[in-house]
Design a protein around this motif. Structure first.
Motif, PDB file in Angstrom:
ATOM      1  N   GLN A 124      20.930  11.688  59.571  1.00 35.67           N
ATOM      2  CA  GLN A 124      20.076  11.314  58.452  1.00 35.67           C
ATOM      3  C   GLN A 124      20.756  10.195  57.673  1.00 35.67           C
ATOM      4  OE1 GLN A 124      16.927  12.855  57.379  1.00 35.67           O
ATOM      5  NE2 GLN A 124      17.053  13.467  59.517  1.00 35.67           N
ATOM      6  N   ALA A 125      20.031   9.144  57.403  1.00 35.73           N
ATOM      7  CA  ALA A 125      20.587   8.042  56.622  1.00 35.73           C
ATOM      8  C   ALA A 125      20.571   8.429  55.141  1.00 35.73           C
ATOM      9  CB  ALA A 125      19.773   6.772  56.837  1.00 35.73           C
ATOM     10  N   PRO A 126      21.679   8.227  54.436  1.00 37.62           N
ATOM     11  CA  PRO A 126      21.699   8.555  53.005  1.00 37.62           C
ATOM     12  C   PRO A 126      20.844   7.582  52.200  1.00 37.62           C
ATOM     13  CG  PRO A 126      23.731   7.432  53.635  1.00 37.62           C
ATOM     14  CD  PRO A 126      22.968   7.682  54.914  1.00 37.62           C
ATOM     15  N   ILE A 127      20.321   8.050  51.094  1.00 38.28           N
ATOM     16  CA  ILE A 127      19.542   7.194  50.214  1.00 38.28           C
ATOM     17  C   ILE A 127      20.490   6.202  49.522  1.00 38.28           C
ATOM     18  CG2 ILE A 127      17.996   7.108  48.228  1.00 38.28           C
ATOM     19  CD1 ILE A 127      16.791   8.399  50.678  1.00 38.28           C
ATOM     20  N   PRO A 128      20.259   4.899  49.682  1.00 34.04           N
ATOM     21  CA  PRO A 128      21.167   3.925  49.048  1.00 34.04           C
ATOM     22  C   PRO A 128      21.025   3.943  47.531  1.00 34.04           C
ATOM     23  CG  PRO A 128      19.306   2.811  50.093  1.00 34.04           C
ATOM     24  CD  PRO A 128      19.217   4.235  50.492  1.00 34.04           C
ATOM     25  N   THR A 129      22.139   3.634  46.872  1.00 34.10           N
ATOM     26  CA  THR A 129      22.156   3.650  45.405  1.00 34.10           C
ATOM     27  C   THR A 129      22.443   2.286  44.799  1.00 34.10           C
ATOM     28  OG1 THR A 129      24.495   4.303  45.444  1.00 34.10           O
ATOM     29  CG2 THR A 129      22.852   6.066  45.344  1.00 34.10           C
ATOM     30  N   LYS A 130      22.900   1.334  45.600  1.00 36.97           N
ATOM     31  CA  LYS A 130      23.229   0.012  45.074  1.00 36.97           C
ATOM     32  C   LYS A 130      22.601  -1.072  45.939  1.00 36.97           C
ATOM     33  CE  LYS A 130      27.729   1.387  43.178  1.00 36.97           C
ATOM     34  NZ  LYS A 130      29.206   1.131  43.217  1.00 36.97           N
ATOM     35  N   PRO A 131      22.096  -2.117  45.326  1.00 38.61           N
ATOM     36  CA  PRO A 131      21.558  -3.233  46.111  1.00 38.61           C
ATOM     37  C   PRO A 131      22.696  -4.035  46.741  1.00 38.61           C
ATOM     38  CG  PRO A 131      21.501  -3.766  43.784  1.00 38.61           C
ATOM     39  CD  PRO A 131      21.954  -2.343  43.879  1.00 38.61           C
ATOM     40  N   ARG A 132      22.377  -4.712  47.838  1.00 42.36           N
ATOM     41  CA  ARG A 132      23.370  -5.550  48.498  1.00 42.36           C
ATOM     42  C   ARG A 132      23.275  -7.011  48.058  1.00 42.36           C
ATOM     43  NH1 ARG A 132      22.312  -3.061  54.332  1.00 42.36           N
ATOM     44  NH2 ARG A 132      23.585  -1.174  54.205  1.00 42.36           N
ATOM     45  N   VAL A 133      22.167  -7.389  47.443  1.00 44.66           N
ATOM     46  CA  VAL A 133      21.976  -8.767  47.015  1.00 44.66           C
ATOM     47  C   VAL A 133      21.794  -8.770  45.501  1.00 44.66           C
ATOM     48  CG1 VAL A 133      20.642 -10.880  47.276  1.00 44.66           C
ATOM     49  CG2 VAL A 133      20.875  -9.306  49.215  1.00 44.66           C
ATOM     50  N   SER A 134      22.768  -9.290  44.795  1.00 51.38           N
ATOM     51  CA  SER A 134      22.671  -9.328  43.335  1.00 51.38           C
ATOM     52  C   SER A 134      21.598 -10.331  42.915  1.00 51.38           C
ATOM     53  CB  SER A 134      24.019  -9.720  42.727  1.00 51.38           C
ATOM     54  OG  SER A 134      24.415 -11.007  43.164  1.00 51.38           O
ATOM     55  N   GLY A 135      20.960 -10.024  41.808  1.00 48.58           N
ATOM     56  CA  GLY A 135      19.937 -10.917  41.283  1.00 48.58           C
ATOM     57  C   GLY A 135      18.547 -10.666  41.817  1.00 48.58           C
ATOM     58  N   LEU A 136      18.413  -9.759  42.802  1.00 48.07           N
ATOM     59  CA  LEU A 136      17.087  -9.412  43.334  1.00 48.07           C
ATOM     60  C   LEU A 136      16.737  -7.990  42.924  1.00 48.07           C
ATOM     61  CD1 LEU A 136      17.149 -10.822  47.003  1.00 48.07           C
ATOM     62  CD2 LEU A 136      16.122 -11.846  44.967  1.00 48.07           C
ATOM     63  N   PRO A 137      15.468  -7.697  42.680  1.00 43.71           N
ATOM     64  CA  PRO A 137      15.062  -6.321  42.386  1.00 43.71           C
ATOM     65  C   PRO A 137      15.421  -5.401  43.553  1.00 43.71           C
ATOM     66  CG  PRO A 137      13.181  -7.830  42.279  1.00 43.71           C
ATOM     67  CD  PRO A 137      14.337  -8.630  42.713  1.00 43.71           C
ATOM     68  N   PHE A 138      15.870  -4.202  43.254  1.00 40.26           N
ATOM     69  CA  PHE A 138      16.296  -3.230  44.268  1.00 40.26           C
ATOM     70  C   PHE A 138      15.075  -2.432  44.697  1.00 40.26           C
ATOM     71  CE2 PHE A 138      19.235   0.616  45.131  1.00 40.26           C
ATOM     72  CZ  PHE A 138      19.311   0.269  46.469  1.00 40.26           C
ATOM     73  N   LEU A 139      14.622  -2.663  45.923  1.00 35.40           N
ATOM     74  CA  LEU A 139      13.388  -2.022  46.386  1.00 35.40           C
ATOM     75  C   LEU A 139      13.520  -0.501  46.428  1.00 35.40           C
ATOM     76  CD1 LEU A 139      10.535  -2.258  47.454  1.00 35.40           C
ATOM     77  CD2 LEU A 139      11.463  -2.656  49.741  1.00 35.40           C
ATOM     78  N   GLN A 140      14.713   0.008  46.658  1.00 37.90           N
ATOM     79  CA  GLN A 140      14.877   1.458  46.750  1.00 37.90           C
ATOM     80  C   GLN A 140      14.434   2.166  45.477  1.00 37.90           C
ATOM     81  OE1 GLN A 140      15.961   3.066  49.671  1.00 37.90           O
ATOM     82  NE2 GLN A 140      15.144   4.837  48.572  1.00 37.90           N
ATOM     83  N   ASP A 141      14.611   1.519  44.329  1.00 34.60           N
ATOM     84  CA  ASP A 141      14.162   2.143  43.073  1.00 34.60           C
ATOM     85  C   ASP A 141      12.647   2.375  43.085  1.00 34.60           C
ATOM     86  OD1 ASP A 141      16.749   2.110  42.116  1.00 34.60           O
ATOM     87  OD2 ASP A 141      16.504   0.220  41.018  1.00 34.60           O
ATOM     88  N   LEU A 142      11.893   1.418  43.616  1.00 32.68           N
ATOM     89  CA  LEU A 142      10.438   1.587  43.689  1.00 32.68           C
ATOM     90  C   LEU A 142      10.060   2.652  44.718  1.00 32.68           C
ATOM     91  CD1 LEU A 142       9.344  -2.162  43.584  1.00 32.68           C
ATOM     92  CD2 LEU A 142       9.400  -0.515  41.701  1.00 32.68           C
ATOM     93  N   ILE A 143      10.809   2.703  45.831  1.00 34.84           N
ATOM     94  CA  ILE A 143      10.554   3.740  46.838  1.00 34.84           C
ATOM     95  C   ILE A 143      10.789   5.120  46.241  1.00 34.84           C
ATOM     96  CG2 ILE A 143      11.266   4.641  49.079  1.00 34.84           C
ATOM     97  CD1 ILE A 143       9.857   1.958  49.308  1.00 34.84           C
ATOM     98  N   ASN A 144      11.885   5.264  45.519  1.00 34.73           N
ATOM     99  CA  ASN A 144      12.205   6.564  44.916  1.00 34.73           C
ATOM    100  C   ASN A 144      11.134   6.998  43.916  1.00 34.73           C
ATOM    101  OD1 ASN A 144      14.571   6.466  46.388  1.00 34.73           O
ATOM    102  ND2 ASN A 144      15.841   5.792  44.652  1.00 34.73           N
ATOM    103  N   ALA A 145      10.579   6.037  43.183  1.00 29.07           N
ATOM    104  CA  ALA A 145       9.607   6.373  42.138  1.00 29.07           C
ATOM    105  C   ALA A 145       8.213   6.646  42.686  1.00 29.07           C
ATOM    106  CB  ALA A 145       9.542   5.241  41.110  1.00 29.07           C
ATOM    107  N   ALA A 146       7.906   6.146  43.866  1.00 29.83           N
ATOM    108  CA  ALA A 146       6.547   6.306  44.411  1.00 29.83           C
ATOM    109  C   ALA A 146       6.333   7.741  44.880  1.00 29.83           C
ATOM    110  CB  ALA A 146       6.344   5.333  45.566  1.00 29.83           C
ATOM    111  N   PRO A 147       5.249   8.394  44.462  1.00 29.38           N
ATOM    112  CA  PRO A 147       4.965   9.758  44.915  1.00 29.38           C
ATOM    113  C   PRO A 147       4.653   9.792  46.420  1.00 29.38           C
ATOM    114  CG  PRO A 147       3.697   9.216  42.952  1.00 29.38           C
ATOM    115  CD  PRO A 147       4.269   7.932  43.459  1.00 29.38           C
TER     116      PRO A 147
END
Length: 474
Positions: A70-93
Motif C-alpha cells: 500500500q502506498a502511504p498518503i503523501p504529506t508534502k509536495p515535491r514542487v514548491s510554489g505549486l498547489p498540493f493536489l493531495q490536499d484536494l484529494i483528501n478533502a473530496a468525499p
C-alpha cells in the motif's frame, strides 16, 4: 461542512467538488458489458472471478513489492510554489467528482477511495523529478484529462507517472511524458486504459522504462492509446486482456507477453519498433487485423513466438520488417497449433522464420510477395512438416489452365545455397552478396548437393487476392 468545502475550493481557485458522482467507472464498465468488446466477440462477465495470481505464486525475484503493498498518503509536495493536489484529494468525499481548475499542481498523489478526477485536458501534475507521480489505489475510480509529468529515474523503485492498484477503474485521455515508466497496473483487473498519450524519458532505448505494464492483471481494456519513444509495452502473468486500436512507434517491443494467456491484440498500428508483438511462454488469444511495418535491425521482427501455443495470427499487414513471423519451439504444448491465416506478408527480409524443425503451424490463405526470402530454417530441418494451404506466392512457377485460380501444380520451395546462411548464422551477412547469388544460380542449374524442400503448398492461389480493407491501414 459541505458548503464550506465547496466555497473554499472556489475561493482558492483550485477545484470544484460535486456530490455525488453520477457515473464514473461503474457506468463505463456497465456500458462495456452491454456492448461487448470491440471486434473481439468477447463480453466482460457481470461478476468476474478474482484470479489475481493467475494460478501461480508471485515470483519473489520480481522485486515489485509484496502482494499487499500500500502506498502511504503523501504529506508534502515535491514542487514548491505549486498547489498540493493531495490536499484536494483528501478533502473530496468518497464517490464525488473533483473537477480541477486549469493549472499546475504538485505531486505526489495517492487516491485511496472511489473518486472521479476531471482535468479537462488543462491540468498538469508535476512529480518533481522523484519517485512516482500518481498512485490510483482504489476501485471504481476515474482519472481523466490530466497531464502527468516529471517522475524519478530509478528502475529499482519503478518510478512511473501512474500506478494503478485497483479494479474497474477508468484511466483515459491522459498525457504522460518525461516519466521513466508510463502506466503500471499491478494485480488490477477489469480496468479501462483508453485514449492516453505516453512518452518515456529521453534516455537510450534500453534504459527507458516501459510505456504500459501489466503484472498479474486480467481482463483489462487497453484501447486507442498513442505510445512512442518508450521501451516496451509488456504483460506478465496477465490473462484475457484486450489491446485494441493502439499506435506504438519508436520503441523496443510494441507488445511483449510473458506467461500470459488468451489476450486479444486487434486493430493496432506498430511501426518503427525493434519488435512488434512477441509471445513468450504463453498460449491462446489472437493477433488480428493489425498493421506492422519497419521492424528492422538485427532483431527486427513483426510477430514472434517463443515456446507459445494456440495463437491465431489473422488479417494482419506485415511489411518492410527484418522477419515477418518468427517461430522458436512453437507451438510448444502437445496437440496445439499456431494458425497464420489471411495475412499480407510483403517486402520483408524473411517472411516466416522457423528456428526449429517443429510441426504444428498452419499457414493458409496468406499473400507472400516481394520478400527477399519466403521461408528460412534455423537448423537443418524443413518447414514441410507444417500445413501450407491456399497461399498466394509471387514466385510461383506454374499455370492455371482451367482458370479456377488454383495453380496446376503444387508450389514447392527448395533451399539450395541458402542452406549455408540458414545453418551458419555468421554467413547471413553474405546471403544476398553477388557471390552467393551466383552459387545459388549454378546449383539450381546443376545441383552439387541435395536441396532441401522447405515447404509444399498443394493448392497455391494463382491470382493475387484483392487487399482487404481491414488490412489497408496507412
Amino acid at each position: 461542512m459541505l458548503g464550506r468545502l465547496l466555497a473554499a475550493g472556489l475561493a482558492c481557485g483550485l477545484a470544484l467538488v460535486v456530490f455525488p458522482s453520477p457515473g464514473g467507472a461503474e457506468d463505463a464498465l456497465t456500458a462495456l458489458r452491454r456492448t461487448g468488446t470491440v471486434g473481439s466477440g468477447r463480453v466482460l462477465a457481470d461478476e468476474p472471478v478474482d484470479s489475481r495470481l493467475g494460478g501461480m505464486a508471485a515470483p519473489a525475484s520480481a522485486g515489485w513489492g509484496g502482494l499487499n503493498e500500500q502506498a502511504p498518503i503523501p504529506t508534502k509536495p515535491r514542487v514548491s510554489g505549486l498547489p498540493f493536489l493531495q490536499d484536494l484529494i483528501n478533502a473530496a468525499p468518497e464517490g464525488s467528482v473533483l473537477a480541477l481548475k486549469p493549472g499546475s499542481y504538485s505531486g505526489p498523489v495517492v487516491v485511496n477511495k472511489t473518486l472521479t478526477i476531471e482535468g479537462g485536458g488543462r491540468v498538469t501534475i508535476d512529480g518533481g523529478g522523484k519517485g512516482t507521480v500518481f498512485v490510483l489505489q482504489a476501485s471504481n475510480a476515474v482519472l481523466r484529462g490530466v497531464h502527468l509529468t516529471n517522475s524519478g529515474v530509478s528502475h529499482d523503485s519503478d518510478d512511473a507517472c501512474l500506478n494503478v492498484r485497483g479494479d474497474r477503474n477508468v484511466v483515459e485521455n491522459l498525457r504522460i511524458d518525461d516519466c521513466l515508466f508510463g502506466i503500471d497496473l499491478k494485480m488490477s483487473n477489469d480496468n479501462v486504459v483508453r485514449g492516453n498519450s505516453i512518452r518515456s524519458k529521453p534516455f537510450d532505448l534500453g534504459t527507458r522504462g516501459d510505456s504500459l505494464r501489466l503484472w498479474y492483471s486480467h481482463r483489462n481494456l487497453i484501447a486507442d492509446n498513442n505510445i512512442a519513444d518508450s521501451r516496451d509495452m509488456v504483460a506478465w502473468y496477465s490473462n484475457e486482456n484486450r489491446y485494441l486500436n493502439n499506435v506504438v512507434t519508436r520503441s523496443r517491443y510494441s507488445l511483449h507477453f510473458m506467461f500470459a494467456a488468451d489476450n486479444i491484440v486487434e486493430g493496432n498500428r506498430f511501426y518503427d519498433n525493434a519488435v512488434g508483438v512477441n509471445v513468450m511462454y504463453s498460449g491462446g488469444g489472437a493477433i488480428r487485423n493489425n498493421f506492422f511495418s519497419h521492424a528492422n535491425g538485427p532483431t527486427g521482427m513483426a510477430v514472434g513466438f517463443k515456446e507459445a501455443s494456440g495463437v491465431l495470427v489473422e488479417g494482419n499487414e506485415i511489411i518492410y520488417c527484418g522477419v515477418g513471423v518468427g517461430l522458436d519451439l512453437s507451438p510448444f504444448e502437445p496437440d496445439t497449433t499456431i494458425i497464420i491465416r489471411g495475412n499480407r506478408i510483403a517486402y520483408n527480409g524473411i517472411a516466416i522464420s522457423f528456428l526449429s524443425d517443429k510441426k504444428g503451424t498452419i499457414i493458409e490463405h496468406n499473400v507472400f510477395e516481394g520478400n527477399l526470402t519466403q521461408v528460412a530454417m534455423g537448423d537443418s530441418g524443413s518447414a514441410d512438416r507444417n500445413l501450407w494451404r491456399g497461399n498466394y506466392w509471387d514466385d510461383y512457377q506454374g499455370f492455371d489452365s482451367n482458370q479456377d485460380n488454383v495453380g496446376d501444380r503444387p508450389h514447392e520451395l527448395y533451399a539450395y545455397t541458402d542452406q549455408l546462411w540458414m545453418e551458419v548464422p555468421y554467413a547471413r551477412f553474405f546471403r544476398n552478396a553477388p557471390m552467393m547469388e551466383m552459387l545459388d544460380f549454378l546449383e539450381r542449374l546443376a545441383p552439387f548437393s541435395t536441396p532441401v524442400m522447405l515447404l509444399r503448398d498443394e493448392q497455391p492461389v494463382f491470382n493475387k487476392p484483392q487487399e482487404s480493407s481491414k488490412r489497408s491501414v496507412k
